[in-house]
Write an enzyme that holds these catalytic residues in place. Structure first.
Site, PDB file in Angstrom:
ATOM      1  N   GLU A 282      34.085  40.072  35.556  1.00 56.51           N
ATOM      2  CA  GLU A 282      35.476  40.473  35.290  1.00 56.51           C
ATOM      3  C   GLU A 282      35.552  41.728  34.430  1.00 56.51           C
ATOM      4  OE1 GLU A 282      38.119  37.447  33.730  1.00 56.51           O
ATOM      5  OE2 GLU A 282      38.538  36.688  35.727  1.00 56.51           O
ATOM      6  N   HIS A 303      12.855  27.564  45.646  1.00 57.35           N
ATOM      7  CA  HIS A 303      12.717  26.853  46.917  1.00 57.35           C
ATOM      8  C   HIS A 303      13.946  27.062  47.801  1.00 57.35           C
ATOM      9  CE1 HIS A 303       9.079  24.632  45.583  1.00 57.35           C
ATOM     10  NE2 HIS A 303       9.584  24.968  44.402  1.00 57.35           N
ATOM     11  N   LYS A 417      46.836  35.872  43.516  1.00 52.93           N
ATOM     12  CA  LYS A 417      47.911  35.044  42.942  1.00 52.93           C
ATOM     13  C   LYS A 417      49.248  35.387  43.595  1.00 52.93           C
ATOM     14  CE  LYS A 417      45.925  34.567  38.341  1.00 52.93           C
ATOM     15  NZ  LYS A 417      46.081  34.969  36.958  1.00 52.93           N
TER      16      LYS A 417
HETATM   17  O1  PA5 Z   1      38.839  36.430  30.871  1.00 56.01           O
HETATM   18  C1  PA5 Z   1      39.993  36.240  31.198  1.00 56.01           C
HETATM   19  O2  PA5 Z   1      40.945  36.811  30.640  1.00 56.01           O
HETATM   20  C2  PA5 Z   1      40.356  35.250  32.275  1.00 56.01           C
HETATM   21  O3  PA5 Z   1      39.236  34.758  32.918  1.00 56.01           O
HETATM   22  C3  PA5 Z   1      41.148  34.097  31.705  1.00 56.01           C
HETATM   23  O4  PA5 Z   1      40.399  33.464  30.714  1.00 56.01           O
HETATM   24  C4  PA5 Z   1      41.535  33.093  32.772  1.00 56.01           C
HETATM   25  O5  PA5 Z   1      42.207  33.708  33.815  1.00 56.01           O
HETATM   26  C5  PA5 Z   1      42.446  31.998  32.177  1.00 56.01           C
HETATM   27  O6  PA5 Z   1      43.574  32.576  31.606  1.00 56.01           O
HETATM   28  P1  PA5 Z   1      44.480  31.821  30.584  1.00 56.01           P
HETATM   29  O7  PA5 Z   1      43.700  31.496  29.375  1.00 56.01           O
HETATM   30  O8  PA5 Z   1      45.599  32.775  30.302  1.00 56.01           O
HETATM   31  O9  PA5 Z   1      44.968  30.570  31.268  1.00 56.01           O
END
Ligand code: PA5
Length: 434
Positions: A282, A303, A417
């Site tokens: 990310e 394996h 989303k």
């Molecule tokens: O690193 C990030 O920002 C994301 O992976 C969030 O942690 C994830 O989308 C969950 O978001 P939230 O804590 O707002 O529910």
């Protein structure tokens, strides 16, 4: 002295330029990180978190953990992405296999399986349980649905008043649906600081509450992170293993190695891999740039993926985590008849065999033109977990800035989303699919 060591022997020979040559660039980025002048600079709160965390809130975390342990057989941790993977990675990293615990920790809201949630609610029916619901935005669909279902179950079991005392919400300090709901209901709340993004939040109450509830030494975790913070505040590549790791993976990427595999030889590392993949995937994967991050657990995956790694397309390199010592070991017994032909190993420990597998595999993969880096950690302990978290976070920021992307946003995550909300008929998304 370095607590996490890095050995580049099996990567250097592949590099046309050595990482030390990047010192000047690394210095510039280091200044940018510490002076908070780079892209996404309002999300650098994790940088000094180990020395600058809210001590009162930390004490509340410890008290809440104690209360959960006293009142519950099960703690349900609800969250996804950065609100889930850090705690899960820590629990697995520090887990004693097959140990029976007085408090069981289970997760929910980290996917949308209706079957999983239904089975979880059946499982919880006869158990006393508490909930820690975690969401920074407070609006994420997966945890919100799970929380709605599990909150109803808890109320049905213990009544509205008691349920309020068994729900702990970790969220933004003043915004979002979870914040509003928790305030209205009077749940105990913990804050995810504004300047700490989800995937950098392990050492906030996001990770600390579930880890403390498990009885783990979260103070030692923060101490490990603090020592890493100190060590990596010096940009010198000869002393900063996090930056050396970042610089090496950057050079490999530039040379066409587009995939990095994080490899461990102990099952306790499997979820550290998952957390690491989210952190790097990310943070770096944007603007059509970034290493693709993958992982494997060896020797199991030798394996399955072993053939490809040895012999498939040459576009990957490996970062191997070696654990110097484990708390227990198994000695291979001798047998009289040696029918299974294993007596040549009799008296040796399985850890010894595992280490030879690691060495032999690294040599073979190097021969197969797969560059290798080795990260060596002393053991599975809380201090090391905290240190390692900070190591990877600092290296991640350096890595993303080296390829000139903002490490701290995730614009690409929104695309699916929007379509999903349109398909589900959510208000405001009517025109998305036209
Ligand atoms: O690193 C990030 O920002 C994301 O992976 C969030 O942690 C994830 O989308 C969950 O978001 P939230 O804590 O707002 O529910």
């Amino acid at each position: 002295m370095a607590h996490v060591d890095i050995v580049l022997n099996d990567a250097r020979s592949f590099l046309s330029e050595q990482p030390e040559k990047l010192q000047e660039k690394v210095n510039q980025i280091h200044e940018m990180i510490h002076n908070k002048t780079g892209l996404g600079n309002d999300f650098l709160g994790w940088l000094d978190l180990p020395s600058n965390y809210d001590k009162d809130e930390f004490n509340r975390v410890l008290q809440a953990a104690e209360r959960i342990r006293e009142t519950s057989e099960v703690l349900v941790v609800i969250g996804i992405g950065g609100s889930y993977l850090g705690a899960k990675a820590g629990l697995e990293f520090l887990k004693v296999p097959f140990e029976e615990k007085t408090l069981e920790i289970v997760f929910a809201g980290h996917h949308m399986s209706g079957s999983y949630l239904k089975h979880l609610t059946s499982y919880l029916k006869d158990k006393s349980f508490s909930i820690n619901v975690i969401s920074k935005s407070g609006t994420t669909t997966e945890p919100a649905i799970a929380f709605r279902v599990l909150k109803d179950l808890l109320i049905a079991k213990v009544g509205e008043k008691e349920a309020k005392t068994r729900i702990y919400a970790t969220t933004d300090k003043q915004r979002g649906a979870l914040y509003t709901l928790s305030k209205a209901e009077g749940y105990e709340m913990f804050v995810i600081p504004d300047d700490v993004g989800g995937r950098f939040s392990v050492l906030t109450p996001v990770g600390l509450l579930p880890l403390a509830a498990d009885g783990l030494d979260v103070k030692a975790m923060l101490k490990g992170a603090k020592d890493a913070e100190d060590r990596f505040s010096n940009p010198n590549l000869e002393e900063n293993e996090a930056y050396l790791y970042a610089a090496t993976r950057y050079l490999l990427y530039k040379q066409g190695y587009k995939i990095e595999m994080l490899v461990g030889y102990e099952p306790n590392l499997l979820f550290l891999n998952e957390w690491w993949k989210q952190l790097y995937g990310e943070s770096e994967g944007k603007d059509h740039k970034g290493l693709f991050v993958a992982s494997a657990g060896f020797s199991t995956d030798l394996h399955s993926l072993g053939q490809y790694i040895q012999d498939g397309e040459r576009h990957l390199f490996e970062t191997v985590i070696q654990v110097e010592s484990t708390d227990q070991d198994t000695i291979i017994p001798e047998t009289k008849d040696d029918l299974d032909q294993l007596n040549y190993l009799a008296g040796k420990t399985l850890s010894y065999v595992n280490k030879q597998a690691l060495k032999g595999t690294m040599m073979a993969h190097k021969d197969g033109l797969v560059p290798n880096m080795l990260l060596s950690i002393p053991s599975f302990d809380s201090y090391t977990f905290g240190y390692l978290v900070y190591f990877f976070e600092k290296a991640c920021a350096m890595s993303a800035y080296l390829i000139d992307v903002n490490p701290f946003n995730q614009p690409g995550v929104e695309a699916y989303k929007k379509n999903m909300f349109a398909l589900l008929g959510k208000k405001g998304y009517e025109n998305i699919l036209k």
